[in-house]
Scaffold this motif. Structure first.
Motif, PDB file in Angstrom:
ATOM      1  N   VAL A 407       0.866  -1.195   0.000  1.00 27.04           N
ATOM      2  CA  VAL A 407       0.000   0.000   0.000  1.00 27.04           C
ATOM      3  C   VAL A 407       0.899   1.242   0.000  1.00 27.04           C
ATOM      4  CG1 VAL A 407      -1.769   1.247   1.270  1.00 27.04           C
ATOM      5  CG2 VAL A 407      -1.780  -1.263   1.239  1.00 27.04           C
ATOM      6  N   GLU A 408       0.426   2.290  -0.647  1.00 28.61           N
ATOM      7  CA  GLU A 408       1.202   3.538  -0.644  1.00 28.61           C
ATOM      8  C   GLU A 408       0.306   4.716  -0.275  1.00 28.61           C
ATOM      9  OE1 GLU A 408       2.802   4.228  -4.494  1.00 28.61           O
ATOM     10  OE2 GLU A 408       0.858   4.235  -5.506  1.00 28.61           O
ATOM     11  N   LEU A 409       0.930   5.715   0.310  1.00 28.62           N
ATOM     12  CA  LEU A 409       0.239   6.968   0.636  1.00 28.62           C
ATOM     13  C   LEU A 409       0.376   7.895  -0.564  1.00 28.62           C
ATOM     14  CD1 LEU A 409       1.562   7.520   4.279  1.00 28.62           C
ATOM     15  CD2 LEU A 409      -0.573   6.441   3.565  1.00 28.62           C
ATOM     16  N   VAL A 410      -0.747   8.292  -1.125  1.00 27.23           N
ATOM     17  CA  VAL A 410      -0.743   9.149  -2.309  1.00 27.23           C
ATOM     18  C   VAL A 410      -1.035  10.582  -1.872  1.00 27.23           C
ATOM     19  CG1 VAL A 410      -1.736   9.584  -4.576  1.00 27.23           C
ATOM     20  CG2 VAL A 410      -1.532   7.234  -3.726  1.00 27.23           C
ATOM     21  N   ASP A 411      -0.085  11.486  -2.146  1.00 30.38           N
ATOM     22  CA  ASP A 411      -0.205  12.898  -1.755  1.00 30.38           C
ATOM     23  C   ASP A 411      -0.439  13.026  -0.246  1.00 30.38           C
ATOM     24  OD1 ASP A 411       0.165  13.879  -4.366  1.00 30.38           O
ATOM     25  OD2 ASP A 411      -1.971  13.609  -4.816  1.00 30.38           O
ATOM     26  N   GLY A 412       0.238  12.142   0.537  1.00 32.57           N
ATOM     27  CA  GLY A 412       0.155  12.218   1.988  1.00 32.57           C
ATOM     28  C   GLY A 412      -1.163  11.762   2.558  1.00 32.57           C
ATOM     29  N   LEU A 413      -1.889  10.906   1.824  1.00 33.71           N
ATOM     30  CA  LEU A 413      -3.240  10.516   2.234  1.00 33.71           C
ATOM     31  C   LEU A 413      -3.463   9.030   1.940  1.00 33.71           C
ATOM     32  CD1 LEU A 413      -6.066  11.755   3.121  1.00 33.71           C
ATOM     33  CD2 LEU A 413      -6.556  11.939   0.681  1.00 33.71           C
ATOM     34  N   LEU A 414      -4.154   8.344   2.863  1.00 39.81           N
ATOM     35  CA  LEU A 414      -4.549   6.948   2.642  1.00 39.81           C
ATOM     36  C   LEU A 414      -6.055   6.897   2.389  1.00 39.81           C
ATOM     37  CD1 LEU A 414      -3.911   3.895   2.660  1.00 39.81           C
ATOM     38  CD2 LEU A 414      -4.488   3.905   5.112  1.00 39.81           C
ATOM     39  N   SER A 415      -6.457   6.247   1.284  1.00 34.53           N
ATOM     40  CA  SER A 415      -7.881   6.111   0.952  1.00 34.53           C
ATOM     41  C   SER A 415      -8.328   4.680   1.242  1.00 34.53           C
ATOM     42  CB  SER A 415      -8.122   6.443  -0.525  1.00 34.53           C
ATOM     43  OG  SER A 415      -7.776   7.791  -0.795  1.00 34.53           O
ATOM     44  N   VAL A 416      -9.442   4.540   2.009  1.00 37.55           N
ATOM     45  CA  VAL A 416      -9.981   3.225   2.389  1.00 37.55           C
ATOM     46  C   VAL A 416     -11.418   3.137   1.896  1.00 37.55           C
ATOM     47  CG1 VAL A 416     -10.532   1.682   4.287  1.00 37.55           C
ATOM     48  CG2 VAL A 416      -8.496   3.151   4.425  1.00 37.55           C
ATOM     49  N   ASN A 417     -11.742   2.103   1.108  1.00 34.25           N
ATOM     50  CA  ASN A 417     -13.099   1.883   0.610  1.00 34.25           C
ATOM     51  C   ASN A 417     -13.883   1.057   1.626  1.00 34.25           C
ATOM     52  OD1 ASN A 417     -13.033   2.860  -2.398  1.00 34.25           O
ATOM     53  ND2 ASN A 417     -11.150   1.677  -2.110  1.00 34.25           N
ATOM     54  N   VAL A 418     -15.041   1.564   2.041  1.00 37.78           N
ATOM     55  CA  VAL A 418     -15.897   0.889   3.029  1.00 37.78           C
ATOM     56  C   VAL A 418     -17.167   0.426   2.317  1.00 37.78           C
ATOM     57  CG1 VAL A 418     -17.101   1.103   5.224  1.00 37.78           C
ATOM     58  CG2 VAL A 418     -14.956   2.368   4.834  1.00 37.78           C
ATOM     59  N   LEU A 419     -17.470  -0.907   2.397  1.00 35.05           N
ATOM     60  CA  LEU A 419     -18.631  -1.465   1.683  1.00 35.05           C
ATOM     61  C   LEU A 419     -19.392  -2.433   2.589  1.00 35.05           C
ATOM     62  CD1 LEU A 419     -15.995  -1.833  -0.705  1.00 35.05           C
ATOM     63  CD2 LEU A 419     -18.112  -1.473  -1.955  1.00 35.05           C
ATOM     64  N   PRO A 420     -20.707  -2.501   2.394  1.00 33.32           N
ATOM     65  CA  PRO A 420     -21.467  -3.542   3.092  1.00 33.32           C
ATOM     66  C   PRO A 420     -20.976  -4.918   2.632  1.00 33.32           C
ATOM     67  CG  PRO A 420     -22.925  -1.884   2.148  1.00 33.32           C
ATOM     68  CD  PRO A 420     -21.581  -1.641   1.585  1.00 33.32           C
ATOM     69  N   LYS A 421     -20.959  -5.878   3.539  1.00 34.35           N
ATOM     70  CA  LYS A 421     -20.439  -7.214   3.198  1.00 34.35           C
ATOM     71  C   LYS A 421     -21.176  -7.828   2.007  1.00 34.35           C
ATOM     72  CE  LYS A 421     -18.730  -8.458   7.796  1.00 34.35           C
ATOM     73  NZ  LYS A 421     -18.869  -9.408   8.938  1.00 34.35           N
ATOM     74  N   GLY A 422     -22.475  -7.658   1.949  1.00 35.15           N
ATOM     75  CA  GLY A 422     -23.260  -8.267   0.882  1.00 35.15           C
ATOM     76  C   GLY A 422     -22.985  -7.670  -0.477  1.00 35.15           C
ATOM     77  N   ALA A 423     -22.488  -6.455  -0.556  1.00 31.67           N
ATOM     78  CA  ALA A 423     -22.268  -5.781  -1.841  1.00 31.67           C
ATOM     79  C   ALA A 423     -20.799  -5.735  -2.214  1.00 31.67           C
ATOM     80  CB  ALA A 423     -22.832  -4.363  -1.777  1.00 31.67           C
ATOM     81  N   ALA A 424     -19.916  -6.225  -1.361  1.00 27.82           N
ATOM     82  CA  ALA A 424     -18.474  -6.101  -1.597  1.00 27.82           C
ATOM     83  C   ALA A 424     -18.031  -6.867  -2.826  1.00 27.82           C
ATOM     84  CB  ALA A 424     -17.713  -6.566  -0.367  1.00 27.82           C
ATOM     85  N   ALA A 425     -18.507  -8.149  -3.003  1.00 31.57           N
ATOM     86  CA  ALA A 425     -18.052  -8.986  -4.111  1.00 31.57           C
ATOM     87  C   ALA A 425     -18.382  -8.348  -5.460  1.00 31.57           C
ATOM     88  CB  ALA A 425     -18.677 -10.367  -4.000  1.00 31.57           C
ATOM     89  N   ALA A 426     -19.605  -7.842  -5.606  1.00 33.33           N
ATOM     90  CA  ALA A 426     -20.003  -7.220  -6.875  1.00 33.33           C
ATOM     91  C   ALA A 426     -19.168  -5.975  -7.155  1.00 33.33           C
ATOM     92  CB  ALA A 426     -21.491  -6.874  -6.824  1.00 33.33           C
ATOM     93  N   TRP A 427     -18.892  -5.234  -6.119  1.00 28.79           N
ATOM     94  CA  TRP A 427     -18.090  -4.003  -6.305  1.00 28.79           C
ATOM     95  C   TRP A 427     -16.668  -4.355  -6.725  1.00 28.79           C
ATOM     96  CZ3 TRP A 427     -13.663  -2.119  -3.924  1.00 28.79           C
ATOM     97  CH2 TRP A 427     -13.312  -0.808  -4.257  1.00 28.79           C
ATOM     98  N   ILE A 428     -16.103  -5.430  -6.144  1.00 31.62           N
ATOM     99  CA  ILE A 428     -14.745  -5.839  -6.496  1.00 31.62           C
ATOM    100  C   ILE A 428     -14.680  -6.263  -7.956  1.00 31.62           C
ATOM    101  CG2 ILE A 428     -12.978  -7.593  -6.062  1.00 31.62           C
ATOM    102  CD1 ILE A 428     -13.860  -7.535  -3.103  1.00 31.62           C
ATOM    103  N   GLU A 429     -15.686  -7.014  -8.430  1.00 35.54           N
ATOM    104  CA  GLU A 429     -15.719  -7.425  -9.832  1.00 35.54           C
ATOM    105  C   GLU A 429     -15.796  -6.209 -10.753  1.00 35.54           C
ATOM    106  OE1 GLU A 429     -15.252 -10.387 -11.191  1.00 35.54           O
ATOM    107  OE2 GLU A 429     -14.847 -11.122  -9.142  1.00 35.54           O
TER     108      GLU A 429
END
Length: 438
Positions: A407-429
């Motif tokens: 993982v890398e910090l881009v422009d001094g910032l870390l971005s974390v994606n938060v998803l409901p468990k039931g919708a995570a797989a579709a979002w990853i695809e």
């Protein structure tokens, strides 16, 4: 002795001079009298007014031409015409109102340049002094300009030939005249320097003081005014030199003494500011070095883009003790909710804290109408430096996530994606599909 002449007995008290041929011969004729009266009009008569005056004369109710010439013009017109006369001028009007030149004004201008160079320059100098006493600095400077220009103009010839006559001009003591010219030139330069000083034209002031000192190296005012101008420009070394030379010529000059104290105080103040600036820069460099060491020791990768975010305010990667690489590291973290285009921002996420600790007070969010977002029912994903995704354990310290090297910090910032468990797989695809698209 005066002679008394007795009147004859037959002298009539009602004698009519109009019947006296000799008196009639001496009296002006009607045309001449009318001409004199018409010349008494202070302003030109308009064509319609002239015809009205003629009609009125025929009807026996003539208005005096002087009054008629005034009454036929408006007040503004009268004031404008009066302003063309040098005696009544309030603003410079170099025209005659009809596109020609103002003859009276041009005549006065010509008179201003009559005489020797010293006389002409002295006249302009006195006018400049009057304006300076009235604090009319711009006008004063212009008169001093004219005085200096007059001194630099070619000398007039002493013999002027006019037809067959040669007019002899009084001989001039060249040495005395030259001395007088130098005195006027020195006065004009130092007075013009004052005008520049009052108008905050500091460099022009310094130049005029230098010109003054070339004529008279002992002019105290030149040292004072040049030092004052140098102080205003923060040219302190030059100000000190000017003050020192002036005081060497007049050690008791109170104005130079006061100015010398001001220069010293300003110099001390600027030195303090410069010292503080250097200390800030040194500290900033030390903090940047300590932070670089801390990131390297923790195996945290960083990258800077051409367009970093501008709305982070004072959020930045920093150490608890700025110059101690071993102190606790804090990192700005952006929580993304990609399915709803929403975000949350944690300005200082400590390296020892977990995502679960922050999600506990952030979730649930007010826009979550379906109640899908809760600390125990969401998953977190972070994009890797290679362009893929890794699942970030909610109970892992932040340092564990960043220290993997993936993982890398881009422009001094870390971005974390938060998803409901039931919708995570579709979002990853969907994420993978977008990455594969050209």
């Amino acid at each position: 002795m005066a002679r008394t002449e007795e009147l004859p007995n037959d002298f009539g008290e009602k004698f009519d001079l109009s019947n006296d041929p000799q008196a009639q011969a001496q009296a002006p004729n009607a045309g001449a009298l009318e001409s004199l009266i018409s010349q008494a009009a202070p302003f030109p008569l308009k064509q319609d007014a002239q015809s009205n005056t003629a009609d009125a004369t025929q009807s026996g109710a003539a208005m005096p031409p002087a009054m008629a010439s005034v009454k036929q013009h408006t007040a503004d017109e009268v004031l404008k015409m009066m302003n063309r006369s040098p005696l009544f001028m309030t603003t410079l009007d170099e025209t005659d109102g009809e596109g020609g030149e103002n003859i009276e004004l041009e005549a006065l201008k010509a008179l201003a340049y009559e005489g020797t160079r010293a006389e002409v320059a002295g006249n302009f100098r006195e006018q400049g002094n009057e304006c300076a006493r009235a604090k009319q600095w711009t006008d004063a400077r212009e008169f001093y300009d004219k005085a200096i220009a007059a001194l630099k103009a070619p000398a007039k010839p002493q013999n002027l030939e006019e037809g067959s006559m040669i007019l002899e001009v009084a001989e001039i003591d060249e040495e005395a005249e030259k001395k007088k010219e130098l005195e006027i030139e020195e006065a004009c330069y130092i007075n013009r320097a004052l005008c520049h000083l009052e108008k905050k034209n500091y460099r022009s002031c310094i130049r005029d003081c230098a010109s003054t000192l070339r004529i008279n190296p002992q002019n105290i005012k030149a040292y004072f005014r040049s030092a004052t101008a140098c102080l205003a420009l923060d040219k302190l070394d030059e100000a000190v030199d000017a003050c020192s030379i002036g005081l060497s010529l007049d050690a008791q000059n109170s104005a130079l003494k006061t100015l010398s104290h001001k220069i010293s105080a300003r110099k001390t103040h600027l030195e303090q500011l410069e010292r503080a600036r250097r200390e800030r820069e040194q500290r900033k460099a030390a903090e940047a070095h300590a932070l670089a060491l801390a990131l390297k020791a923790r195996n945290i990768r960083t990258r800077t883009t051409a367009r970093p975010p501008s709305d982070l305010e004072d959020a930045q990667i920093k150490l608890e003790a700025p110059i101690d690489p071993a102190s606790t590291l804090s990192i700005p973290v952006l929580l993304l909710y990609p399915l709803h285009a929403q975000t949350d921002f944690v300005k200082a996420f400590r390296e020892s804290e977990t995502l679960a600790e922050h999600l506990a007070y952030i979730l649930p969010v007010p826009w979550d109408e379906k109640g899908e977002y809760a600390a125990e029912s969401v998953e977190c994903y972070v994009e890797t430096a290679a362009g893929g995704l890794i699942k970030a354990g909610k109970k892992l310290p932040l340092l564990k996530i960043l220290g993997t090297g993936k993982v890398e910090l881009v422009d001094g910032l870390l971005s974390v994606n938060v998803l409901p468990k039931g919708a995570a797989a579709a979002w990853i695809e969907e994420f993978k599909r977008r990455r594969k698209m050209p």
